[in-house]
Design a protein around this motif. Sequence first.
Motif, PDB file in Angstrom:
ATOM      1  N   TRP A  66      45.852  46.078  55.438  1.00 39.36           N
ATOM      2  CA  TRP A  66      44.572  46.785  55.316  1.00 39.36           C
ATOM      3  C   TRP A  66      44.078  46.769  53.873  1.00 39.36           C
ATOM      4  CZ3 TRP A  66      41.048  47.902  58.678  1.00 39.36           C
ATOM      5  CH2 TRP A  66      41.382  48.048  60.018  1.00 39.36           C
ATOM      6  N   SER A  67      44.960  46.997  52.911  1.00 43.35           N
ATOM      7  CA  SER A  67      44.521  47.002  51.511  1.00 43.35           C
ATOM      8  C   SER A  67      44.109  45.600  51.067  1.00 43.35           C
ATOM      9  CB  SER A  67      45.611  47.569  50.604  1.00 43.35           C
ATOM     10  OG  SER A  67      46.749  46.747  50.635  1.00 43.35           O
ATOM     11  N   PHE A  68      44.802  44.569  51.539  1.00 40.26           N
ATOM     12  CA  PHE A  68      44.411  43.203  51.215  1.00 40.26           C
ATOM     13  C   PHE A  68      43.041  42.887  51.804  1.00 40.26           C
ATOM     14  CE2 PHE A  68      44.246  38.653  52.177  1.00 40.26           C
ATOM     15  CZ  PHE A  68      44.424  38.137  50.911  1.00 40.26           C
ATOM     16  N   GLY A  69      42.825  43.265  53.062  1.00 43.41           N
ATOM     17  CA  GLY A  69      41.527  43.031  53.706  1.00 43.41           C
ATOM     18  C   GLY A  69      40.398  43.763  53.000  1.00 43.41           C
ATOM     19  N   ALA A  70      40.634  45.017  52.636  1.00 42.41           N
ATOM     20  CA  ALA A  70      39.606  45.798  51.941  1.00 42.41           C
ATOM     21  C   ALA A  70      39.301  45.189  50.574  1.00 42.41           C
ATOM     22  CB  ALA A  70      40.068  47.242  51.796  1.00 42.41           C
ATOM     23  N   SER A  71      40.313  44.728  49.868  1.00 40.50           N
ATOM     24  CA  SER A  71      40.101  44.092  48.566  1.00 40.50           C
ATOM     25  C   SER A  71      39.316  42.799  48.709  1.00 40.50           C
ATOM     26  CB  SER A  71      41.440  43.797  47.891  1.00 40.50           C
ATOM     27  OG  SER A  71      42.165  44.964  47.691  1.00 40.50           O
ATOM     28  N   PHE A  72      39.619  42.003  49.724  1.00 42.03           N
ATOM     29  CA  PHE A  72      38.921  40.748  49.968  1.00 42.03           C
ATOM     30  C   PHE A  72      37.445  41.001  50.255  1.00 42.03           C
ATOM     31  CE2 PHE A  72      37.569  37.327  52.854  1.00 42.03           C
ATOM     32  CZ  PHE A  72      37.782  36.236  52.032  1.00 42.03           C
ATOM     33  N   VAL A  73      37.165  41.955  51.132  1.00 44.29           N
ATOM     34  CA  VAL A  73      35.778  42.279  51.474  1.00 44.29           C
ATOM     35  C   VAL A  73      35.032  42.799  50.247  1.00 44.29           C
ATOM     36  CG1 VAL A  73      34.360  43.880  52.838  1.00 44.29           C
ATOM     37  CG2 VAL A  73      36.245  42.648  53.911  1.00 44.29           C
ATOM     38  N   THR A  74      35.686  43.626  49.431  1.00 44.29           N
ATOM     39  CA  THR A  74      35.054  44.156  48.219  1.00 44.29           C
ATOM     40  C   THR A  74      34.693  43.041  47.249  1.00 44.29           C
ATOM     41  OG1 THR A  74      36.311  46.206  48.460  1.00 44.29           O
ATOM     42  CG2 THR A  74      35.361  45.766  46.302  1.00 44.29           C
ATOM     43  N   VAL A  75      35.571  42.078  47.056  1.00 41.48           N
ATOM     44  CA  VAL A  75      35.295  40.954  46.147  1.00 41.48           C
ATOM     45  C   VAL A  75      34.137  40.114  46.673  1.00 41.48           C
ATOM     46  CG1 VAL A  75      36.247  38.794  45.252  1.00 41.48           C
ATOM     47  CG2 VAL A  75      37.592  40.890  45.136  1.00 41.48           C
ATOM     48  N   ILE A  76      34.142  39.818  47.957  1.00 44.84           N
ATOM     49  CA  ILE A  76      33.070  39.006  48.539  1.00 44.84           C
ATOM     50  C   ILE A  76      31.733  39.732  48.428  1.00 44.84           C
ATOM     51  CG2 ILE A  76      32.204  37.986  50.689  1.00 44.84           C
ATOM     52  CD1 ILE A  76      34.485  36.419  49.398  1.00 44.84           C
ATOM     53  N   LEU A  77      31.698  41.023  48.767  1.00 42.68           N
ATOM     54  CA  LEU A  77      30.452  41.790  48.655  1.00 42.68           C
ATOM     55  C   LEU A  77      29.988  41.886  47.206  1.00 42.68           C
ATOM     56  CD1 LEU A  77      31.020  44.675  51.237  1.00 42.68           C
ATOM     57  CD2 LEU A  77      29.548  42.656  51.464  1.00 42.68           C
ATOM     58  N   GLY A  78      30.925  42.036  46.272  1.00 44.46           N
ATOM     59  CA  GLY A  78      30.560  42.064  44.854  1.00 44.46           C
ATOM     60  C   GLY A  78      29.971  40.739  44.411  1.00 44.46           C
ATOM     61  N   LEU A  79      30.528  39.636  44.854  1.00 44.73           N
ATOM     62  CA  LEU A  79      30.009  38.310  44.517  1.00 44.73           C
ATOM     63  C   LEU A  79      28.595  38.133  45.067  1.00 44.73           C
ATOM     64  CD1 LEU A  79      30.540  35.481  43.339  1.00 44.73           C
ATOM     65  CD2 LEU A  79      31.457  34.856  45.580  1.00 44.73           C
ATOM     66  N   PHE A  80      28.392  38.504  46.327  1.00 45.68           N
ATOM     67  CA  PHE A  80      27.050  38.401  46.912  1.00 45.68           C
ATOM     68  C   PHE A  80      26.048  39.291  46.184  1.00 45.68           C
ATOM     69  CE2 PHE A  80      29.024  36.911  51.071  1.00 45.68           C
ATOM     70  CZ  PHE A  80      28.654  35.597  50.848  1.00 45.68           C
ATOM     71  N   ALA A  81      26.465  40.489  45.791  1.00 44.76           N
ATOM     72  CA  ALA A  81      25.559  41.396  45.075  1.00 44.76           C
ATOM     73  C   ALA A  81      25.151  40.808  43.728  1.00 44.76           C
ATOM     74  CB  ALA A  81      26.232  42.766  44.890  1.00 44.76           C
TER      75      ALA A  81
END
Length: 195
Positions: free
Chosen positions: A146-161
Amino acid sequence: MAGLDLSSNELSGEIPREIGQLQNIRALNLSNNLISGAIPESFSNLKMTDSLDLSHKRLSGHIPPQLTGLNFLSNFNVSYNNLSGPTPDKEQFATFDKSSYRGNHDLCGSLMRKKCSSALKPLATPTEGAEEEEDDSMIDMVALKWSFGASFVTVILGLFAVLWINSYWRRRWFYFIDECIDTCYYWLFKYAFYR
């Protein structure tokens, strides 16, 4: 009796089980002898012992898990023997460092270089209940995923932002992707298709 020191006497044979009946003994030193065999389980009766030195012998077998019941034990040394299996890590044994087990190449456990396989886990002692406490050293795989998935999603969303807000970085990103595609296309045609 305060203590029994039979060290450096060239004693041979096995350790007599009857020594385990000396319940009020404070210290037992059998180091630097020619004693072989296993550590007797009867040593778990030495409840008042605060020092147990069984180093520099030819002892073999496992360290009896029943010894974790020796609550007053402050000095424990089984170094330079031929012991094998897991090192106890409960009760007083959690306070001993790896120098207590040095020279036993077949011992495994948290203090040793060699990790125990699941087949070599310490046997349950009689003082432990049917429900053992969960091992805190184990990684909780569900929480890790879960923490790996949340970190991955956060990085991707940050990149898109960043790419959405900053037009300069957006152009640089697309130029970078275009360059990667061209490099892969060039490599494929040069090295894969035309050989």
